[in-house]
Design an enzyme around this catalytic site. Structure first.
Site, PDB file in Angstrom:
ATOM      1  N   GLU A 136     -99.239  12.596 -25.457  1.00  0.00           N
ATOM      2  CA  GLU A 136     -99.925  13.489 -26.399  1.00  0.00           C
ATOM      3  C   GLU A 136    -101.402  13.117 -26.382  1.00  0.00           C
ATOM      4  O   GLU A 136    -101.749  11.937 -26.434  1.00  0.00           O
ATOM      5  CB  GLU A 136     -99.340  13.299 -27.811  1.00  0.00           C
ATOM      6  CG  GLU A 136    -100.154  13.968 -28.904  1.00  0.00           C
ATOM      7  CD  GLU A 136     -99.570  13.778 -30.314  1.00  0.00           C
ATOM      8  OE1 GLU A 136     -98.379  13.412 -30.451  1.00  0.00           O
ATOM      9  OE2 GLU A 136    -100.317  14.003 -31.280  1.00  0.00           O
ATOM     10  N   GLU A 141    -108.737  16.141 -34.588  1.00  0.00           N
ATOM     11  CA  GLU A 141    -107.698  16.029 -35.612  1.00  0.00           C
ATOM     12  C   GLU A 141    -108.204  15.161 -36.757  1.00  0.00           C
ATOM     13  O   GLU A 141    -108.923  14.187 -36.547  1.00  0.00           O
ATOM     14  CB  GLU A 141    -106.428  15.391 -35.029  1.00  0.00           C
ATOM     15  CG  GLU A 141    -105.294  15.334 -36.039  1.00  0.00           C
ATOM     16  CD  GLU A 141    -104.017  14.727 -35.489  1.00  0.00           C
ATOM     17  OE1 GLU A 141    -104.090  13.913 -34.564  1.00  0.00           O
ATOM     18  OE2 GLU A 141    -102.940  15.078 -36.007  1.00  0.00           O
TER      19      GLU A 141
HETATM   20  C1  LIG Z   1     -98.904  19.539 -35.352  1.00  0.00           C
HETATM   21  O1  LIG Z   1     -97.590  19.240 -35.000  1.00  0.00           O
HETATM   22  C2  LIG Z   1     -97.360  17.987 -34.350  1.00  0.00           C
HETATM   23  C3  LIG Z   1     -95.917  17.716 -34.202  1.00  0.00           C
HETATM   24  O2  LIG Z   1     -95.240  18.751 -33.644  1.00  0.00           O
HETATM   25  C4  LIG Z   1     -97.943  16.799 -35.042  1.00  0.00           C
HETATM   26  O3  LIG Z   1     -97.903  15.665 -34.211  1.00  0.00           O
HETATM   27  C5  LIG Z   1     -99.321  17.115 -35.428  1.00  0.00           C
HETATM   28  O4  LIG Z   1     -99.802  16.033 -36.164  1.00  0.00           O
HETATM   29  C6  LIG Z   1     -99.322  18.391 -36.207  1.00  0.00           C
HETATM   30  N1  LIG Z   1    -100.602  18.589 -36.721  1.00  0.00           N
HETATM   31  C7  LIG Z   1    -100.782  19.486 -37.587  1.00  0.00           C
HETATM   32  C8  LIG Z   1    -102.176  19.592 -38.041  1.00  0.00           C
HETATM   33  O5  LIG Z   1     -99.889  20.218 -38.003  1.00  0.00           O
END
Ligand SMILES: *[C@@H]1O[C@H](CO)[C@@H](O)[C@H](O)[C@H]1NC(C)=O
Ligand SMILES: *[C@@H]1O[C@H](CO)[C@@H](O)[C@H](O)[C@H]1NC(C)=O
Ligand SMILES: *[C@@H]1O[C@H](CO)[C@@H](O)[C@H](O)[C@H]1NC(C)=O
Length: 318
Positions: A136, A141
């Site tokens: 990943e 983020e």
């Molecule tokens: C989006 O989904 C993934 C898991 O499927 C997760 O790792 C990630 O943190 C999520 N982030 C948000 C902002 O939803």
């Protein structure tokens, strides 16, 4: 014969040699309504337990949670509905690219990112059917408006980063293994205060770029008003030459991490959740955020007026 063959070989080498090192031709240009064909909507339960209800494309469009114009794609959480504490979470959107990528450069030109208490937006790449062993890459983020951004890898066991690296950001944990320390991953915090949240937005956003090949993964951020944005990034050129760019903000070399082994073909995912495993757990310590995260999300639709992405373009080079 012999001399002409070797002359040809030398000529070809000098022509092709530098080009394969860092020049990538464009493969996908995604602008405005092209997001509807390049991505699919994932109306799934949020795996990170957020106070959201991910909707499908028809609902997103009818509620204007996504909106496309000739030079913009908006993706947002609902900001009109007061929620019942016993009902589903706030409507939001999670989209995943139809295409998958290995070696590539992705250039995200973003004018605005979701902001507000409880928000947890992410622009990232993964292989969901083989997580974490397929790797990943979190490009952009964060939670609760707390910048600056951190670029982070999460992998299976056996992928670590050297402590000293050619990057402008600051390394956190060096082990990328998702099983270590509650899935912290190996993150690099960017130096630029403009890389996340309200500060990013007040400055008109900027460009996030990821480069992935079998030797390394790099992430750059250029703020909108940065005078040194490479022209190929700024102009959406038909090819990019990453070797001509400055030192990246985050550098993840293959020194102690076999990238080809730890990273499968990845989809690009853009999601916006609220509260949940990360934003919810650190919410009490987030300055200016009232009440509890879930209660705030339930009762304060107007707190999410600015919880939106405005993406000018996504260009992928591979
Ligand atoms: C989006 O989904 C993934 C898991 O499927 C997760 O790792 C990630 O943190 C999520 N982030 C948000 C902002 O939803
Ligand atoms: C939908 O959202 C776009 C972008 O934010 C906005 O310009 C437009 O006015 C909205 N449409 C409606 C009907 O609210
Ligand atoms: C995950 O990666 C594997 C190996 O590269 C690939 O075969 C598979 O299609 C990928 N999964 C998805 C959903 O793309």
């Amino acid at each position: 014969m012999k001399s002409s063959t070797s002359a040809t070989a030398i000529f070809l080498f000098s022509l092709v040699g530098p080009a394969i090192s860092a020049t990538y031709p464009i493969s996908d240009t995604v602008i405005g309504s092209a997001f509807y064909s390049a991505f699919n909507f994932q109306a799934i339960g949020d795996p990170t337990h957020g106070r959201v209800n991910y909707v499908n494309q028809a609902t997103a469009q009818s509620q204007n949670l996504t909106f496309a114009s000739s030079d913009s794609f908006i993706l947002r959480a609902d900001f009109k509905t007061t929620l019942s504490a016993s009902g589903p979470g706030r409507n939001s959107v999670r989209i995943r690219s139809n295409k998958v990528y290995t070696t590539h450069v992705a250039v995200f030109n973003i004018r605005h990112m979701p902001q507000g208490c409880g928000t947890w937006p992410a622009v990232w790449e993964t292989n969901e059917s083989n997580w974490p062993n397929g790797g990943e890459i979190d490009i952009l983020e964060g939670v609760n408006d707390q910048g600056p951004n951190a670029a982070t890898l999460h992998t299976g066991s056996g992928c670590t980063m050297p402590s000293s690296r050619a990057q402008t950001g600051t390394s956190g944990q060096l082990d990328c293994n998702a099983a270590v320390n509650g899935n912290t991953g190996c993150g690099v915090r960017l130096n630029s205060a403009q890389s996340y949240g309200p500060t990013f937005n007040n400055n008109g956003g900027g460009w996030y770029v990821v480069e992935r090949n079998n030797n390394f993964i790099k992430v750059w951020f250029w703020a909108r008003n940065d005078g040194s944005v490479p022209s190929d990034v700024k102009n959406g050129a038909s090819s990019v030459n990453t070797d001509a760019w400055r030192t990246p903000d985050a550098f993840f070399p293959n020194t102690n991490c076999n990238i080809a082994q730890h990273f499968n073909q990845h989809n690009i995912i853009i999601n916006l959740t609220l509260c949940g495993d990360w934003a919810g757990s650190v919410y009490p310590g987030s300055s200016g955020c009232p009440s509890t995260c879930v209660d705030y999300v339930n009762r304060n639709p107007s707190g999410f007026v600015n919880a939106f992405f405005d993406i000018a373009s996504l260009r992928v080079y591979s």
